[in-house]
Design an enzyme around this catalytic site. Structure first.
Site, PDB file in Angstrom:
ATOM      1  N   SER A 134      75.725  29.932 -17.276  1.00 50.58           N
ATOM      2  CA  SER A 134      76.054  29.157 -16.068  1.00 50.58           C
ATOM      3  C   SER A 134      77.449  29.526 -15.565  1.00 50.58           C
ATOM      4  O   SER A 134      77.672  29.614 -14.357  1.00 50.58           O
ATOM      5  CB  SER A 134      76.010  27.657 -16.378  1.00 50.58           C
ATOM      6  OG  SER A 134      74.736  27.305 -16.874  1.00 50.58           O
ATOM      7  N   TRP A 158      69.632  38.211 -21.715  1.00 54.37           N
ATOM      8  CA  TRP A 158      68.515  37.590 -20.987  1.00 54.37           C
ATOM      9  C   TRP A 158      68.034  38.447 -19.819  1.00 54.37           C
ATOM     10  O   TRP A 158      67.603  37.914 -18.791  1.00 54.37           O
ATOM     11  CB  TRP A 158      68.917  36.208 -20.434  1.00 54.37           C
ATOM     12  CG  TRP A 158      69.452  35.274 -21.442  1.00 54.37           C
ATOM     13  CD1 TRP A 158      70.754  34.875 -21.579  1.00 54.37           C
ATOM     14  CD2 TRP A 158      68.714  34.619 -22.479  1.00 54.37           C
ATOM     15  NE1 TRP A 158      70.871  34.005 -22.630  1.00 54.37           N
ATOM     16  CE2 TRP A 158      69.630  33.830 -23.195  1.00 54.37           C
ATOM     17  CE3 TRP A 158      67.378  34.629 -22.864  1.00 54.37           C
ATOM     18  CZ2 TRP A 158      69.253  33.062 -24.289  1.00 54.37           C
ATOM     19  CZ3 TRP A 158      66.997  33.856 -23.949  1.00 54.37           C
ATOM     20  CH2 TRP A 158      67.931  33.088 -24.643  1.00 54.37           C
ATOM     21  N   ARG A 269      33.724  18.343 -14.281  1.00 51.58           N
ATOM     22  CA  ARG A 269      33.695  17.568 -15.527  1.00 51.58           C
ATOM     23  C   ARG A 269      33.216  16.144 -15.258  1.00 51.58           C
ATOM     24  O   ARG A 269      33.775  15.441 -14.407  1.00 51.58           O
ATOM     25  CB  ARG A 269      35.120  17.526 -16.118  1.00 51.58           C
ATOM     26  CG  ARG A 269      35.282  16.648 -17.340  1.00 51.58           C
ATOM     27  CD  ARG A 269      34.615  17.247 -18.557  1.00 51.58           C
ATOM     28  NE  ARG A 269      34.910  16.503 -19.767  1.00 51.58           N
ATOM     29  CZ  ARG A 269      34.346  16.752 -20.939  1.00 51.58           C
ATOM     30  NH1 ARG A 269      33.473  17.733 -21.059  1.00 51.58           N
ATOM     31  NH2 ARG A 269      34.656  16.030 -21.988  1.00 51.58           N
ATOM     32  N   GLY A 340      42.445  17.218 -19.804  1.00 48.25           N
ATOM     33  CA  GLY A 340      42.353  16.541 -21.105  1.00 48.25           C
ATOM     34  C   GLY A 340      42.562  17.535 -22.241  1.00 48.25           C
ATOM     35  O   GLY A 340      43.401  18.425 -22.145  1.00 48.25           O
ATOM     36  N   GLY A 341      41.745  17.419 -23.293  1.00 48.55           N
ATOM     37  CA  GLY A 341      41.886  18.305 -24.456  1.00 48.55           C
ATOM     38  C   GLY A 341      41.711  19.773 -24.079  1.00 48.55           C
ATOM     39  O   GLY A 341      42.386  20.655 -24.640  1.00 48.55           O
ATOM     40  N   GLU A 364      68.045  32.236 -12.914  1.00 52.08           N
ATOM     41  CA  GLU A 364      68.828  32.349 -11.662  1.00 52.08           C
ATOM     42  C   GLU A 364      69.604  31.073 -11.352  1.00 52.08           C
ATOM     43  O   GLU A 364      69.679  30.613 -10.219  1.00 52.08           O
ATOM     44  CB  GLU A 364      67.922  32.782 -10.505  1.00 52.08           C
ATOM     45  CG  GLU A 364      67.391  34.178 -10.794  1.00 52.08           C
ATOM     46  CD  GLU A 364      66.803  34.904  -9.605  1.00 52.08           C
ATOM     47  OE1 GLU A 364      67.198  34.627  -8.470  1.00 52.08           O
ATOM     48  OE2 GLU A 364      65.956  35.782  -9.854  1.00 52.08           O
ATOM     49  N   THR A 366      70.479  27.403 -13.760  1.00 53.60           N
ATOM     50  CA  THR A 366      69.670  26.253 -14.184  1.00 53.60           C
ATOM     51  C   THR A 366      69.648  25.223 -13.048  1.00 53.60           C
ATOM     52  O   THR A 366      70.449  25.296 -12.104  1.00 53.60           O
ATOM     53  CB  THR A 366      70.283  25.572 -15.427  1.00 53.60           C
ATOM     54  OG1 THR A 366      71.561  25.037 -15.051  1.00 53.60           O
ATOM     55  CG2 THR A 366      70.450  26.554 -16.583  1.00 53.60           C
TER      56      THR A 366
HETATM   57  C1  LIG Z   1      63.155  34.104 -18.950  1.00 50.23           C
HETATM   58  C2  LIG Z   1      64.572  34.338 -18.522  1.00 50.23           C
HETATM   59  C3  LIG Z   1      64.873  35.430 -17.705  1.00 50.23           C
HETATM   60  C4  LIG Z   1      66.190  35.653 -17.305  1.00 50.23           C
HETATM   61  N1  LIG Z   1      66.477  36.773 -16.547  1.00 50.23           N
HETATM   62  C5  LIG Z   1      67.769  37.061 -16.253  1.00 50.23           C
HETATM   63  C6  LIG Z   1      68.116  38.297 -15.582  1.00 50.23           C
HETATM   64  O1  LIG Z   1      67.240  39.088 -15.238  1.00 50.23           O
HETATM   65  N2  LIG Z   1      69.423  38.558 -15.352  1.00 50.23           N
HETATM   66  C7  LIG Z   1      70.418  37.708 -15.726  1.00 50.23           C
HETATM   67  O2  LIG Z   1      71.577  38.013 -15.466  1.00 50.23           O
HETATM   68  N3  LIG Z   1      70.127  36.535 -16.374  1.00 50.23           N
HETATM   69  C8  LIG Z   1      68.835  36.206 -16.646  1.00 50.23           C
HETATM   70  N4  LIG Z   1      68.536  35.042 -17.307  1.00 50.23           N
HETATM   71  C9  LIG Z   1      69.620  34.162 -17.755  1.00 50.23           C
HETATM   72  C10 LIG Z   1      69.700  32.844 -17.011  1.00 50.23           C
HETATM   73  O3  LIG Z   1      70.209  33.068 -15.716  1.00 50.23           O
HETATM   74  C11 LIG Z   1      70.600  31.932 -17.869  1.00 50.23           C
HETATM   75  O4  LIG Z   1      69.835  31.579 -19.013  1.00 50.23           O
HETATM   76  C12 LIG Z   1      71.041  30.698 -17.123  1.00 50.23           C
HETATM   77  O5  LIG Z   1      71.951  31.047 -16.104  1.00 50.23           O
HETATM   78  C13 LIG Z   1      71.696  29.691 -18.054  1.00 50.23           C
HETATM   79  O6  LIG Z   1      72.655  30.278 -18.879  1.00 50.23           O
HETATM   80  P1  LIG Z   1      72.618  29.981 -20.459  1.00 50.23           P
HETATM   81  O7  LIG Z   1      71.255  30.257 -20.942  1.00 50.23           O
HETATM   82  O8  LIG Z   1      73.748  30.719 -21.069  1.00 50.23           O
HETATM   83  O9  LIG Z   1      72.854  28.410 -20.588  1.00 50.23           O
HETATM   84  P2  LIG Z   1      74.272  27.663 -20.526  1.00 50.23           P
HETATM   85  O10 LIG Z   1      75.045  28.090 -19.347  1.00 50.23           O
HETATM   86  O11 LIG Z   1      74.911  27.709 -21.857  1.00 50.23           O
HETATM   87  O12 LIG Z   1      73.768  26.165 -20.247  1.00 50.23           O
HETATM   88  C14 LIG Z   1      73.246  25.319 -21.287  1.00 50.23           C
HETATM   89  C15 LIG Z   1      72.952  23.959 -20.638  1.00 50.23           C
HETATM   90  O13 LIG Z   1      74.157  23.391 -20.120  1.00 50.23           O
HETATM   91  C16 LIG Z   1      74.002  23.082 -18.740  1.00 50.23           C
HETATM   92  N5  LIG Z   1      75.264  23.307 -18.030  1.00 50.23           N
HETATM   93  C17 LIG Z   1      76.089  24.392 -18.071  1.00 50.23           C
HETATM   94  N6  LIG Z   1      77.125  24.240 -17.253  1.00 50.23           N
HETATM   95  C18 LIG Z   1      76.956  23.036 -16.641  1.00 50.23           C
HETATM   96  C19 LIG Z   1      77.690  22.294 -15.668  1.00 50.23           C
HETATM   97  N7  LIG Z   1      78.804  22.762 -15.126  1.00 50.23           N
HETATM   98  N8  LIG Z   1      77.217  21.078 -15.274  1.00 50.23           N
HETATM   99  C20 LIG Z   1      76.069  20.574 -15.815  1.00 50.23           C
HETATM  100  N9  LIG Z   1      75.324  21.220 -16.735  1.00 50.23           N
HETATM  101  C21 LIG Z   1      75.754  22.447 -17.135  1.00 50.23           C
HETATM  102  C22 LIG Z   1      72.900  24.042 -18.259  1.00 50.23           C
HETATM  103  O14 LIG Z   1      72.275  23.552 -17.092  1.00 50.23           O
HETATM  104  C23 LIG Z   1      71.988  24.064 -19.456  1.00 50.23           C
HETATM  105  O15 LIG Z   1      71.142  22.935 -19.421  1.00 50.23           O
HETATM  106  C24 LIG Z   1      67.217  34.764 -17.696  1.00 50.23           C
HETATM  107  C25 LIG Z   1      66.899  33.653 -18.513  1.00 50.23           C
HETATM  108  C26 LIG Z   1      65.598  33.443 -18.912  1.00 50.23           C
HETATM  109  C27 LIG Z   1      65.306  32.244 -19.796  1.00 50.23           C
END
Ligand SMILES: Cc1cc2nc3c(=O)[nH]c(=O)nc-3n(C[C@H](O)[C@H](O)[C@H](O)COP(=O)(O)OP(=O)(O)OC[C@H]3O[C@@H](n4cnc5c(N)ncnc54)[C@H](O)[C@@H]3O)c2cc1C
Length: 380
Positions: A134, A158, A269, A340-341, A364, A366
């Protein structure tokens, strides 16, 4: 269920018909096995490129179709309705192409964009790192000046298409300034020092490979810097505005698929001597699901039309991403309930849809981050 679409031209109507048929006849039959076995359908992206579907929103002079976002996103929705790995793959590829298409020089675009949009070269977008998700501005991958070019060191995390991409659009630090010290590079997938880690073992979306990309002393030519040095964070965020619309469209496609299965099942169903869809408890659930899907579609299309008109759409893209991904989570969960199941086992695809929907609330940015973006924009 027939989706009523508002499309701007006859050409767009015909395009959507072709895409729907391809998605139904070619993609959908392959999805369940590939997702079970975690097989990435690389061939599909070549086919889709040859169908001119990878360059829909990009300029014609570089092999794109220069279609409005409004049309491109409905194509992504249809692909995702059949197979999310493909819909999200197209969206991520467009995200990886965006910096070059929008911020590259004409010479850079002429050199790489035609092959990227034609399906020969598959892209990946590398912003996240193990310690900065993030908080993307805290990224640590470095790009040091080395001769005329740069030398990249660090680990990206990721990354969708890791190990399969032909090019990586990499954000790396060229100075210690938090946001103005980040630059954007186009790194060839086969460059010395580029190595993909083992694929992550994900809850869902297993056909779409996700993993780390290690950059170990990767030499990058100077003309692979996209935009100016220090402009990378601005480029990354601009790409994400467009990318979030793609994720919103993917979510609507996935939710529509879940609704299609639930509607069909509810008509067939029978319990207590009648189709379960005739019970108000199920009928109302289906009504709420259909309303959510329609509202999500309307929201992403409204944001897309702003983008097409050249208006700012950062807040609208974040709203669409937030609403559509939460809606997809709810609709896929409710689809399991309708079955259901039978919804809880692999005989029907809805348990897979539910697992896939969860990823959309995270990628992209959270949904907590989307709320941050929206609340900041509200006060601007
Ligand atoms: C299937 C998948 C594909 C992906 N593809 C790509 C890709 O192609 N390229 C790429 O660059 N990244 C990619 N990502 C990464 C994705 O963008 C990150 O997982 C996401 O930005 C969150 O970062 P993190 O996992 O480090 O979680 P963290 O940033 O550690 O967050 C953990 C939790 O804390 C919360 N949080 C963090 N900061 C705050 C805040 N300021 N206020 C409130 N809540 C907060 C978050 O919402 C989350 O719930 C991918 C992830 C997945 C799961």
């Amino acid at each position: 269920m027939k989706v009523e679409r508002a499309l701007p031209t006859t050409q767009a109507v015909e395009l959507l018909d072709v895409v729907s048929e391809f998605a139904r006849d070619v993609l959908a039959p392959r999805a369940a096995d590939a997702e079970r076995d975690a097989v990435f359908p690389r061939d599909v992206f070549t086919t889709i490129g040859r169908m001119s579907l990878l360059g829909l929103p990009y300029p014609e002079e570089f092999g794109g179709s220069q279609l409005p976002y409004e049309v491109y996103l409905q194509v992504v929705e249809e692909l995702s309705r059949a197979w999310l790995t493909v819909g999200i793959g197209v969206s991520v590829h467009a995200l990886a192409c965006f910096p070059l298409a929008r911020f590259g020089t004409d010479a850079q675009r002429a050199r790489w964009l035609p092959e990227m949009l034609g399906g020969e070269l598959l892209g990946a977008y590398c912003l996240s790192e193990p310690d900065s998700g993030s908080d993307a501005g805290a990224l640590r991958t470095r790009a040091e000046r080395a001769g005329a070019g740069y030398r990249l060191d660090g680990t990206k995390a990721w990354i969708t298409h890791a190990g399969h991409a032909d090019f990586y659009t990499v954000m790396a630090r060229t100075s210690d300034n938090r946001t103005h010290g980040i630059s954007c590079f186009l790194v060839p997938g086969d460059a010395d020092g580029v190595r993909a880690g083992s694929p992550e073992k994900k809850m869902g979306l297993r056909g779409s490979p996700t993993g780390q990309i290690h950059l170990d002393g990767v030499a990058v030519e100077p003309d692979r810097l996209i935009g100016a040095e220090g402009e990378g964070f601005t480029i990354a965020l601009a790409a994400l505005d467009a990318g979030r619309l793609g994720i919103a469209a993917c979510s609507v496609g996935l939710a529509q698929a879940a609704l299609d299965v639930a509607l069909d099942y509810a008509g067939q169903r029978r319990q207590f001597g009648q189709p379960i869809g005739d019970f108000e408890g199920i009928g109302f659930l289906l009504a709420d699901m259909a309303t959510g899907v329609a509202a999500g579609r309307a929201l992403y299309l409204a944001a897309a039309r702003r983008a097409d008109a050249g208006d700012r759409f950062t807040m609208q893209a974040a709203m669409a991403k937030l609403f559509c991904t939460d809606m997809a989570m709810r609709v896929t969960t409710d689809a399991v309930q309708v079955l259901g199941g039978y919804g809880y086992v692999e005989d029907y695809p809805v348990e897979r849809y539910l697992r896939e929907a969860k990823a959309l609330q995270i990628v992209e940015g959270t949904n907590q981050v989307q709320r941050l973006v929206i609340s900041r924009q509200l006060r601007n």
